[in-house]
Design a protein around this motif. Structure first.
Motif, PDB file in Angstrom:
ATOM      1  N   GLY A 242     -33.285 -62.839  33.039  1.00  0.00           N
ATOM      2  CA  GLY A 242     -31.712 -63.024  33.498  1.00  0.00           C
ATOM      3  C   GLY A 242     -32.172 -63.840  35.619  1.00  0.00           C
TER       4      GLY A 242
ATOM      5  N   GLY B 147     -32.396 -60.258  25.996  1.00  0.00           N
ATOM      6  CA  GLY B 147     -32.994 -60.788  27.571  1.00  0.00           C
ATOM      7  C   GLY B 147     -34.197 -59.456  27.604  1.00  0.00           C
TER       8      GLY B 147
ATOM      9  N   ARG C  82     -22.131 -56.898  34.576  1.00  0.00           N
ATOM     10  CA  ARG C  82     -23.587 -57.562  33.969  1.00  0.00           C
ATOM     11  C   ARG C  82     -23.790 -58.690  33.637  1.00  0.00           C
ATOM     12  NH1 ARG C  82     -26.085 -51.988  30.618  1.00  0.00           N
ATOM     13  NH2 ARG C  82     -28.566 -53.185  30.582  1.00  0.00           N
TER      14      ARG C  82
ATOM     15  N   VAL D 171     -27.361 -60.913  33.773  1.00  0.00           N
ATOM     16  CA  VAL D 171     -28.106 -60.589  32.391  1.00  0.00           C
ATOM     17  C   VAL D 171     -28.633 -62.348  31.663  1.00  0.00           C
ATOM     18  CG1 VAL D 171     -29.080 -60.216  30.249  1.00  0.00           C
ATOM     19  CG2 VAL D 171     -28.289 -58.789  32.456  1.00  0.00           C
TER      20      VAL D 171
END
Length: 427
Positions: A89, A225, A273, A277
């Motif tokens: 990320g 991730g 977020r 990510v």
């Protein structure tokens, strides 16, 4: 004088895909069926739910139920590739850690599959807007009586039948009636789900997805991730389906559902977020998806039994599972087909033998697949796993770990119960 023998009667609780699959299988086996479902009616032109995948056995079963088997292909897309990618990320890069070609899945929109099966059934067998209340077995154990409430009039009705089928999902009311101390286990994460409709939309978002995921349309992509993973695939009718699993404390649930009430602040946090990510193309699609929804993820250890006297559980009611092996809908469909064939084979006078055979066929398979899916989810989410020295890290994944998370390693995936051979011979 020849008296026509009365058909046996089954009461199915649950009108989702699991319940209507049971209804179809039992009608095909010569049973009368009543389906009790609390929602007001079948899905309309504004479909709900997300995408799902059908494995080869489930495909054959559904086709055998349809008046025109080609309808299944008209409402689905074939998936021939699955690919796992690791994503950094911070650096905004992804690379392949596992790829499997020759897969034979079909992706479908939940409402489309529901509609296909529903349209093969007599509509009068469904009691929409009725909530299951309780059941009891007669003293001679020859019948089962179910009480339900009409949610519009508050009228209590009673239905007497020969068999009660609990197909009412992971929070099964039937299961709770039989196993009052039963508890689901929260897995430590939730799933954000969305369907991005790109019809009449040739935006940069679509071009970006197709560039970053060149096999989209025939490939199921999984990006893994740090402590998170997301699945992306295309559905029929110009839709992308995505599911993003996020580690978090167990949310507070209200009512008999695993869905979490979503606020605008939660969606805004999701968007922020996603930018941190995932790759920009993926985070942009997430931001432009209308009405994403959130489910808490639960499962449980395999039940010792899924049959009791004149009661049987199927689908998520019988084996609550995490979604990582695409087993939920498939297990429910196969459960229904096996149950129907067992009842047809043994006849209503030997109900116990039919249910015992159903349990003996399905329980070993579903138990192994539930435990495999649990471990798969723990690995992809970077969670601690008993017996494993350290959590799975996609950036440093070993060849063994990369192989384990491929779909081909689902246990007993290719096993076709002999009792279903007739479905293949007639297909």
């Amino acid at each position: 004088m020849n008296m026509k023998k009365q058909k046996p009667k089954a009461i199915v609780v649950g009108g989702s895909i699991a319940g209507e699959s049971c209804a179809k299988a039992l009608v095909s086996a010569g049973w009368d069926v009543v389906v009790i479902e609390k929602t007001r009616g079948p899905p309309t032109q504004n479909p709900t739910g997300a995408g799902l995948g059908l494995d080869p056995l489930a495909q054959k079963i559904v086709q055998s139920w349809l008046h025109e088997p080609e309808l299944l292909y008209n409402n689905t897309l074939p998936i021939t590739i699955t690919e796992n990618q690791a994503t950094d990320g911070e650096k905004k890069i992804s690379w392949v850690i596992g790829r499997e070609e020759g897969a034979k899945f079909l992706t479908a929109y939940w409402a489309d599959l529901h509609g296909l099966i529903y349209n093969t059934l007599p509509p009068e067998i469904f009691l929409w807007g009725h909530q299951y209340l309780s059941f009891c077995i007669s003293e001679d154990k020859l019948t089962v009586k179910v009480r339900a409430k009409d949610l519009e009039t508050d009228e209590i009705i009673e239905i007497v039948g020969d068999l009660l089928v609990g197909a009412d999902g992971i929070l099964s009311s039937i299961g709770q009636s039989i196993l009052p101390d039963f508890k689901l286990r929260y897995k430590g994460y939730c799933a954000w789900r969305g369907v991005f409709n790109f019809s009449e939309n040739d935006s940069e978002t679509i071009l970006g997805i197709r560039k970053s995921y060149p096999d989209i349309g025939k490939c199921l992509y999984t990006n893994i991730g740090s402590g998170s993973h997301i699945i992306l695939t295309e559905l029929k009718k110009e839709k992308f389906n995505w599911v993003w699993y996020v580690n978090q404390p167990e949310p507070e649930l209200k009512g008999n559902t695993t869905s979490v009430k979503v606020s605008s602040d939660m969606i805004e946090e999701l968007h922020q977020r996603a930018e941190q990510v995932w790759l920009p193309e993926l985070s942009r699609m997430i931001k432009e998806t209308k009405d994403p929804f959130l489910n808490a993820i639960y499962d449980c250890d395999p039940l010792e039994k899924i049959i009791w006297d004149r009661v049987v559980l199927t689908g998520d009611a019988a084996h609550p599972t995490t979604p990582h092996s695409a087993r939920s809908t498939n297990m429910a469909t196969i459960d229904a087909a096996v149950l129907g064939k067992c009842l047809e084979k043994w006849g209503p006078d030997h109900l116990h033998s039919a249910l015992e055979e159903y349990q003996s066929i399905r329980k070993p398979v579903t138990s192994a697949q539930v435990l495999h899916s649990r471990r798969l989810g723990q690995m992809k989410q970077g969670l601690s796993i008993p017996g494993r020295e350290r959590p799975f890290d996609p950036k440093t994944a070993s060849l063994e770990d990369s192989e384990f998370i491929l779909n081909k390693n689902v246990p007993l995936f290719d096993v076709v119960p002999p009792i279903l051979d007739s479905i293949f011979s007639s297909a």
